[in-house]
Design a protein around this motif. Structure first.
Motif, PDB file in Angstrom:
ATOM      1  N   GLU A  41       0.751  -1.260  -0.100  1.00 34.53           N
ATOM      2  CA  GLU A  41      -0.073  -0.047  -0.056  1.00 34.53           C
ATOM      3  C   GLU A  41       1.041   1.239   0.164  1.00 34.53           C
ATOM      4  OE1 GLU A  41      -4.120   1.178   2.100  1.00 34.53           O
ATOM      5  OE2 GLU A  41      -2.299   1.091   3.476  1.00 34.53           O
ATOM      6  N   ILE A  42       0.671   2.331  -0.794  1.00 32.08           N
ATOM      7  CA  ILE A  42       1.236   3.614  -0.882  1.00 32.08           C
ATOM      8  C   ILE A  42      -0.139   4.593  -0.820  1.00 32.08           C
ATOM      9  CG2 ILE A  42       2.473   5.209  -2.161  1.00 32.08           C
ATOM     10  CD1 ILE A  42       4.417   2.840  -3.099  1.00 32.08           C
ATOM     11  N   LYS A  43       0.127   5.586   0.144  1.00 31.59           N
ATOM     12  CA  LYS A  43      -1.061   6.555   0.168  1.00 31.59           C
ATOM     13  C   LYS A  43      -0.317   7.841   0.016  1.00 31.59           C
ATOM     14  CE  LYS A  43      -5.037   4.349   2.543  1.00 31.59           C
ATOM     15  NZ  LYS A  43      -5.922   4.391   3.608  1.00 31.59           N
ATOM     16  N   SER A  44      -0.906   8.736  -0.867  1.00 30.44           N
ATOM     17  CA  SER A  44      -0.241  10.055  -0.920  1.00 30.44           C
ATOM     18  C   SER A  44      -1.140  11.298  -0.913  1.00 30.44           C
ATOM     19  CB  SER A  44       0.634  10.112  -2.142  1.00 30.44           C
ATOM     20  OG  SER A  44      -0.213  10.094  -3.235  1.00 30.44           O
ATOM     21  N   ASP A  45      -0.792  12.338  -0.682  1.00 24.97           N
ATOM     22  CA  ASP A  45      -1.526  13.568  -0.515  1.00 24.97           C
ATOM     23  C   ASP A  45      -0.796  14.791  -1.149  1.00 24.97           C
ATOM     24  OD1 ASP A  45      -3.366  15.553   0.104  1.00 24.97           O
ATOM     25  OD2 ASP A  45      -3.857  15.233   2.000  1.00 24.97           O
ATOM     26  N   THR A  46      -1.479  15.126  -2.245  1.00 22.20           N
ATOM     27  CA  THR A  46      -0.633  16.267  -2.971  1.00 22.20           C
ATOM     28  C   THR A  46      -1.388  17.422  -2.802  1.00 22.20           C
ATOM     29  OG1 THR A  46       0.296  14.551  -4.322  1.00 22.20           O
ATOM     30  CG2 THR A  46       0.447  16.843  -5.214  1.00 22.20           C
TER      31      THR A  46
END
Length: 286
Positions: free
Chosen positions: A201-206
């Motif tokens: 899992e990889i979660k990102s917020d940009t």
């Protein structure tokens, strides 16, 4: 294959959601095609490309170098005509070769340190990534191995990261292409299964300030549209068996039909990869 990895992937599920106002929303999920409020434009766009195959070649660092299979997908989408703006938007945005290499090749592997690391250690990565309507950007990652957790008997390494995003000023536009601008930051968490040797899992917020051409405009003299963009992305991996169970149950993701997709989840392996984006409308469908 020597110093490269070759990946062949098939589109097994597609879900599209748009929200124009609180009461005007559009959703279509190929797992639940008979949903009563299903979006006909999404349905017409997704059905022709279901089960189509793409192939990617990655180098030893996990960076995608080439892809095939995108052109037949784009042709089927564009054959639906300009009136179907969903099909046109994803053909010219999400399914360009550069976007395919980024989303399905490089990004799911971008947090690899490519060396042994211990809890508390940090490392840096720099990649050239593609952004719809903007073009190529340079993303510099600062990563840290925060801790090791136990999830259902498996050792999971938790990696945090922060990144800066700048436009690659060396990029030259292709014929009939107009590039945009971007200046932003990103942060997130990756979960690395120690036994599998892979991210599950990889979660990102940009957050970014972008300047993009107006819809359909190729006039280099026209001012770019300035926007502040907030986007979220979740990449998860699961087994084929797990995917089949959820597909049979009609619950591959926790989806609120009134509010759009809420979460994606994966468990044990790399066979199934789900990419979920939450992005604003920027002139082309995202």
């Amino acid at each position: 294959n020597g110093d490269t990895v070759e990946v062949e992937a098939k589109f097994d599920r597609m879900l599209g959601f748009m929200s124009f106002t609180e009461n005007v929303k559009s959703l279509y999920d190929t797992d639940e095609p008979d949903y009563e409020e299903a979006s006909p434009m999404h349905k017409d766009s997704f059905e022709p490309i279901m089960n189509m195959t793409i192939k990617l070649t990655l180098d030893g660092e996990g960076v995608a170098k080439s892809t095939t299979g995108g052109e037949p997908i784009r042709k089927k989408l564009l054959d639906l005509g300009d009136a179907n703006y969903v099909a046109k938007g994803i053909a010219e945005g999400d399914f360009t070769d550069k976007q395919i290499m980024s989303v399905f090749g490089t990004r799911p592997r971008v947090l690899f340190a490519n060396r042994e690391v211990k809890v508390g250690e940090t490392w840096k990565k720099s990649i050239k990534d593609e952004f719809p309507q903007v073009g190529r950007g340079i993303v510099n990652y600062d990563c840290k191995l925060e801790r090791i957790e136990n999830e259902d008997g498996r050792e999971i390494a938790i990696i945090s990261y922060k990144a800066t995003i700048k436009k690659d000023e060396d990029e030259k536009p292709a014929k009939d292409q107009r590039l945009g601008k971007i200046d932003g930051t990103a942060s997130g968490i990756g979960k690395f299964d120690v036994a599998l040797g892979a991210f599950v899992e990889i979660k990102s917020d940009t957050q970014a300030k972008v300047e993009v051409p107006e819809w359909g405009s190729k006039d280099p003299k026209k001012p770019l549209m300035k926007m502040e963009v907030s986007s979220k992305e979740s990449i998860t991996a699961s087994t084929v068996a797990d995917r089949k169970v959820h597909k049979d149950d009609g619950d591959a993701q926790d989806t609120d039909k009134k509010n759009g997709p809420q979460s994606a989840h994966g468990r044990d392996a790399l066979n199934v990869v789900e990419v979920q984006n939450e992005r604003p409308f920027c002139g082309a469908m995202q």
